[in-house]
Design a protein around this motif. Structure first.
Motif, PDB file in Angstrom:
ATOM      1  N   SER A 111      -7.830  15.896  22.589  1.00  0.00           N
ATOM      2  CA  SER A 111      -6.657  15.832  23.937  1.00  0.00           C
ATOM      3  C   SER A 111      -7.877  15.309  24.535  1.00  0.00           C
ATOM      4  CB  SER A 111      -6.552  17.391  23.624  1.00  0.00           C
ATOM      5  OG  SER A 111      -5.779  16.977  25.022  1.00  0.00           O
ATOM      6  N   TRP A 112      -9.427  15.391  24.611  1.00  0.00           N
ATOM      7  CA  TRP A 112      -9.535  15.245  25.920  1.00  0.00           C
ATOM      8  C   TRP A 112     -10.121  13.880  25.677  1.00  0.00           C
ATOM      9  CZ3 TRP A 112     -14.317  12.745  27.632  1.00  0.00           C
ATOM     10  CH2 TRP A 112     -14.126  13.326  28.859  1.00  0.00           C
ATOM     11  N   LEU A 113     -10.489  13.317  24.555  1.00  0.00           N
ATOM     12  CA  LEU A 113     -10.757  11.873  25.073  1.00  0.00           C
ATOM     13  C   LEU A 113      -9.570  11.100  24.574  1.00  0.00           C
ATOM     14  CD1 LEU A 113     -13.379  10.004  23.499  1.00  0.00           C
ATOM     15  CD2 LEU A 113     -12.535  10.550  21.056  1.00  0.00           C
ATOM     16  N   ASN A 114      -8.424  11.280  23.952  1.00  0.00           N
ATOM     17  CA  ASN A 114      -7.251  10.331  24.248  1.00  0.00           C
ATOM     18  C   ASN A 114      -6.704  10.116  25.844  1.00  0.00           C
ATOM     19  OD1 ASN A 114      -4.891   9.061  22.657  1.00  0.00           O
ATOM     20  ND2 ASN A 114      -4.000  10.477  23.707  1.00  0.00           N
ATOM     21  N   GLU A 115      -6.141  11.593  26.576  1.00  0.00           N
ATOM     22  CA  GLU A 115      -5.619  11.093  27.602  1.00  0.00           C
ATOM     23  C   GLU A 115      -7.205  10.579  28.527  1.00  0.00           C
ATOM     24  OE1 GLU A 115      -4.877  15.282  29.579  1.00  0.00           O
ATOM     25  OE2 GLU A 115      -3.674  15.690  27.393  1.00  0.00           O
ATOM     26  N   ILE A 116      -8.378  10.722  28.399  1.00  0.00           N
ATOM     27  CA  ILE A 116      -9.033   9.962  29.826  1.00  0.00           C
ATOM     28  C   ILE A 116      -9.439   9.219  29.814  1.00  0.00           C
ATOM     29  CG2 ILE A 116     -11.671  10.672  28.392  1.00  0.00           C
ATOM     30  CD1 ILE A 116     -10.797  11.655  31.774  1.00  0.00           C
ATOM     31  N   SER A 117      -9.197   8.342  28.026  1.00  0.00           N
ATOM     32  CA  SER A 117      -9.472   6.788  27.820  1.00  0.00           C
ATOM     33  C   SER A 117      -8.270   6.231  28.241  1.00  0.00           C
ATOM     34  CB  SER A 117      -9.868   6.696  26.265  1.00  0.00           C
ATOM     35  OG  SER A 117      -8.613   7.267  25.277  1.00  0.00           O
ATOM     36  N   ILE A 118      -7.269   6.939  27.976  1.00  0.00           N
ATOM     37  CA  ILE A 118      -5.748   6.061  29.016  1.00  0.00           C
ATOM     38  C   ILE A 118      -5.715   6.068  30.254  1.00  0.00           C
ATOM     39  CG2 ILE A 118      -3.088   6.793  28.809  1.00  0.00           C
ATOM     40  CD1 ILE A 118      -3.257   8.128  25.859  1.00  0.00           C
ATOM     41  N   LYS A 119      -6.247   7.080  30.472  1.00  0.00           N
ATOM     42  CA  LYS A 119      -6.567   7.278  32.567  1.00  0.00           C
ATOM     43  C   LYS A 119      -7.210   6.072  32.709  1.00  0.00           C
ATOM     44  CE  LYS A 119      -7.021  10.594  35.820  1.00  0.00           C
ATOM     45  NZ  LYS A 119      -7.194  11.888  36.691  1.00  0.00           N
ATOM     46  N   PHE A 120      -7.731   5.651  32.559  1.00  0.00           N
ATOM     47  CA  PHE A 120      -9.028   4.787  32.822  1.00  0.00           C
ATOM     48  C   PHE A 120      -9.736   3.882  31.355  1.00  0.00           C
ATOM     49  CE2 PHE A 120      -9.842   8.917  34.153  1.00  0.00           C
ATOM     50  CZ  PHE A 120     -10.474   8.654  35.790  1.00  0.00           C
ATOM     51  N   PRO A 121      -8.857   2.873  31.404  1.00  0.00           N
ATOM     52  CA  PRO A 121      -8.768   1.813  30.238  1.00  0.00           C
ATOM     53  C   PRO A 121      -9.513   0.455  30.283  1.00  0.00           C
ATOM     54  CG  PRO A 121      -6.552   1.242  31.690  1.00  0.00           C
ATOM     55  CD  PRO A 121      -7.807   2.527  32.767  1.00  0.00           C
ATOM     56  N   MET A 122     -10.193   0.118  32.068  1.00  0.00           N
ATOM     57  CA  MET A 122     -11.549  -0.016  32.028  1.00  0.00           C
ATOM     58  C   MET A 122     -13.217   0.184  31.206  1.00  0.00           C
ATOM     59  SD  MET A 122      -9.702  -3.141  33.222  1.00  0.00           S
ATOM     60  CE  MET A 122     -11.313  -4.244  33.285  1.00  0.00           C
ATOM     61  N   SER A 123     -12.970   1.304  31.144  1.00  0.00           N
ATOM     62  CA  SER A 123     -13.950   1.913  30.748  1.00  0.00           C
ATOM     63  C   SER A 123     -14.449   1.968  28.973  1.00  0.00           C
ATOM     64  CB  SER A 123     -14.762   3.078  31.141  1.00  0.00           C
ATOM     65  OG  SER A 123     -14.407   2.569  32.479  1.00  0.00           O
ATOM     66  N   ILE A 124     -15.726   2.249  28.712  1.00  0.00           N
ATOM     67  CA  ILE A 124     -15.103   3.908  27.115  1.00  0.00           C
ATOM     68  C   ILE A 124     -15.832   4.054  26.712  1.00  0.00           C
ATOM     69  CG2 ILE A 124     -16.947   2.500  24.551  1.00  0.00           C
ATOM     70  CD1 ILE A 124     -17.048  -0.554  26.626  1.00  0.00           C
ATOM     71  N   PHE A 125     -15.008   4.522  25.723  1.00  0.00           N
ATOM     72  CA  PHE A 125     -15.414   6.439  24.831  1.00  0.00           C
ATOM     73  C   PHE A 125     -15.560   6.377  24.445  1.00  0.00           C
ATOM     74  CE2 PHE A 125     -12.648   5.913  29.233  1.00  0.00           C
ATOM     75  CZ  PHE A 125     -13.159   6.961  30.247  1.00  0.00           C
ATOM     76  N   LEU A 126     -16.529   6.977  23.280  1.00  0.00           N
ATOM     77  CA  LEU A 126     -17.054   7.722  22.014  1.00  0.00           C
ATOM     78  C   LEU A 126     -16.864   9.241  21.874  1.00  0.00           C
ATOM     79  CD1 LEU A 126     -17.888   6.879  18.995  1.00  0.00           C
ATOM     80  CD2 LEU A 126     -19.771   6.883  20.500  1.00  0.00           C
ATOM     81  N   GLY A 127     -15.851   9.620  20.525  1.00  0.00           N
ATOM     82  CA  GLY A 127     -16.420  11.278  20.586  1.00  0.00           C
ATOM     83  C   GLY A 127     -16.836  11.131  20.019  1.00  0.00           C
ATOM     84  N   MET A 128     -17.282  12.447  19.140  1.00  0.00           N
ATOM     85  CA  MET A 128     -18.707  12.198  18.531  1.00  0.00           C
ATOM     86  C   MET A 128     -18.089  13.945  18.096  1.00  0.00           C
ATOM     87  SD  MET A 128     -22.696  11.808  18.009  1.00  0.00           S
ATOM     88  CE  MET A 128     -23.210  13.189  19.061  1.00  0.00           C
ATOM     89  N   ASP A 129     -17.542  14.289  16.473  1.00  0.00           N
ATOM     90  CA  ASP A 129     -18.087  15.618  16.018  1.00  0.00           C
ATOM     91  C   ASP A 129     -18.167  15.746  14.787  1.00  0.00           C
ATOM     92  OD1 ASP A 129     -17.337  18.031  16.057  1.00  0.00           O
ATOM     93  OD2 ASP A 129     -15.630  18.139  17.187  1.00  0.00           O
ATOM     94  N   VAL A 130     -18.376  16.450  14.358  1.00  0.00           N
ATOM     95  CA  VAL A 130     -18.993  16.714  12.619  1.00  0.00           C
ATOM     96  C   VAL A 130     -18.146  16.733  12.423  1.00  0.00           C
ATOM     97  CG1 VAL A 130     -18.740  19.440  12.371  1.00  0.00           C
ATOM     98  CG2 VAL A 130     -20.673  17.740  10.983  1.00  0.00           C
ATOM     99  N   SER A 131     -16.366  16.218  12.354  1.00  0.00           N
ATOM    100  CA  SER A 131     -15.096  16.311  11.412  1.00  0.00           C
ATOM    101  C   SER A 131     -14.227  15.923  12.225  1.00  0.00           C
ATOM    102  CB  SER A 131     -14.780  17.875  10.879  1.00  0.00           C
ATOM    103  OG  SER A 131     -14.362  18.674  11.580  1.00  0.00           O
ATOM    104  N   THR A 132     -13.172  15.227  11.596  1.00  0.00           N
ATOM    105  CA  THR A 132     -12.074  14.965  11.919  1.00  0.00           C
ATOM    106  C   THR A 132     -11.109  15.321  12.090  1.00  0.00           C
ATOM    107  OG1 THR A 132     -13.189  12.653  11.843  1.00  0.00           O
ATOM    108  CG2 THR A 132     -10.999  12.676  12.577  1.00  0.00           C
ATOM    109  N   ILE A 133     -10.362  16.135  13.133  1.00  0.00           N
ATOM    110  CA  ILE A 133      -9.103  17.343  12.246  1.00  0.00           C
ATOM    111  C   ILE A 133      -8.325  16.150  13.783  1.00  0.00           C
ATOM    112  CG2 ILE A 133     -10.731  19.034  11.801  1.00  0.00           C
ATOM    113  CD1 ILE A 133     -10.344  19.488  14.581  1.00  0.00           C
ATOM    114  N   PHE A 134      -8.018  15.582  14.316  1.00  0.00           N
ATOM    115  CA  PHE A 134      -7.151  14.532  14.809  1.00  0.00           C
ATOM    116  C   PHE A 134      -5.891  13.610  14.083  1.00  0.00           C
ATOM    117  CE2 PHE A 134     -10.778  13.335  16.556  1.00  0.00           C
ATOM    118  CZ  PHE A 134     -10.276  12.029  17.249  1.00  0.00           C
TER     119      PHE A 134
END
Length: 242
Positions: A111-134
């Motif tokens: 949720s946070w990764l998706n919303e914050i990257s939409i809010k700031f399209p000029m910056s780059i965002f990378l999420g990291m976790d042990v599994s993918t559940i979205f």
């Protein structure tokens, strides 16, 4: 950043997710399942109706399934309301101007990764976790996700030295109806508390050896305490400046 970068393995190759359904009956075995090296076929396991991601050096804690993704995203929304922001550090100008690179460790429901990257399209965002559940297809083009066990170390150069101006922000979260918040908001937060208790059902049963009936009683007792006792938790954010 294109769709092909949405999900990466540690070495940059496409990540292949393999599920393995196993009926677990032996609680002692459940305690040991994440202590040995895992093959691809052992990456996921169903235990008492919930899906878990198993990885070396990671204790069995929260599930890795759709139900947990929804619960985690609800908790992110709650924290946003409590702190009145997606973040506390003074980085709005940096994110807006572009060129900033943001790493989120523990993406969970996304949720946070998706919303914050939409809010700031000029910056780059990378999420990291042990599994993918979205759903990775929901991520914007300026966003990517790396499935990686961060207990094995973060696969990026260490650039965290000389942190200064460290600040700690605390906000109380009351779960009691004696508080002045609206009834709907209170019910939502109480439900989130009980969903969190439910998320820990499997690991708590393994840890203390209780039955489902005993755990159900624990949930009822917690719900009763929330109704009758002035219960609150303390939410804390810590941030600094390089």
């Amino acid at each position: 950043m294109g769709q092909s970068l949405k999900k990466l393995s540690k070495n940059g190759a496409p990540k292949i997710e393999v599920k393995n359904e196993v009926n677990e009956k032996d609680l002692k075995h459940n305690k040991e399942i994440c202590l040995k090296p895992l093959s691809a076929l052992e990456a996921y396991r169903f235990i008492q109706g919930r899906k878990f991601r198993l990885a070396p050096n990671v204790a069995l804690t929260l599930p890795s399934d759709n139900e947990e993704a929804l619960r985690f995203n609800d908790s992110i929304k709650l924290l946003k309301n409590i702190f009145d922001s997606d973040y506390s550090a003074p980085v709005t100008k940096l994110l807006t101007c572009g060129g900033a690179r943001v790493l989120e460790i523990g993406t969970a429901g996304g949720s946070w990764l998706n919303e914050i990257s939409i809010k700031f399209p000029m910056s780059i965002f990378l999420g990291m976790d042990v599994s993918t559940i979205f759903n990775l297809d929901c991520l914007p083009e300026n966003c990517a996700f790396l499935e990686h066990n961060y207990h094995d170390g973060i696969p990026f150069p260490d650039d965290r030295l000389n942190i200064k101006n460290i600040q700690v922000v605390e906000r109380p979260l009351s779960l009691s109806r004696r508080n002045a918040m609206t009834g709907d908001q209170m019910i939502g937060e109480q439900n989130l508390l009980l969903k969190t208790v439910e998320a820990y059902r499997v690991i708590m049963k393994v840890a203390i050896g209780c039955t489902d009936e005993e755990y159900d009683k624990l949930k009822r007792d917690i719900a009763m305490e929330v109704e009758n006792i002035h219960m609150y938790i303390k939410c804390i954010k810590t941030f600094g400046q390089k």
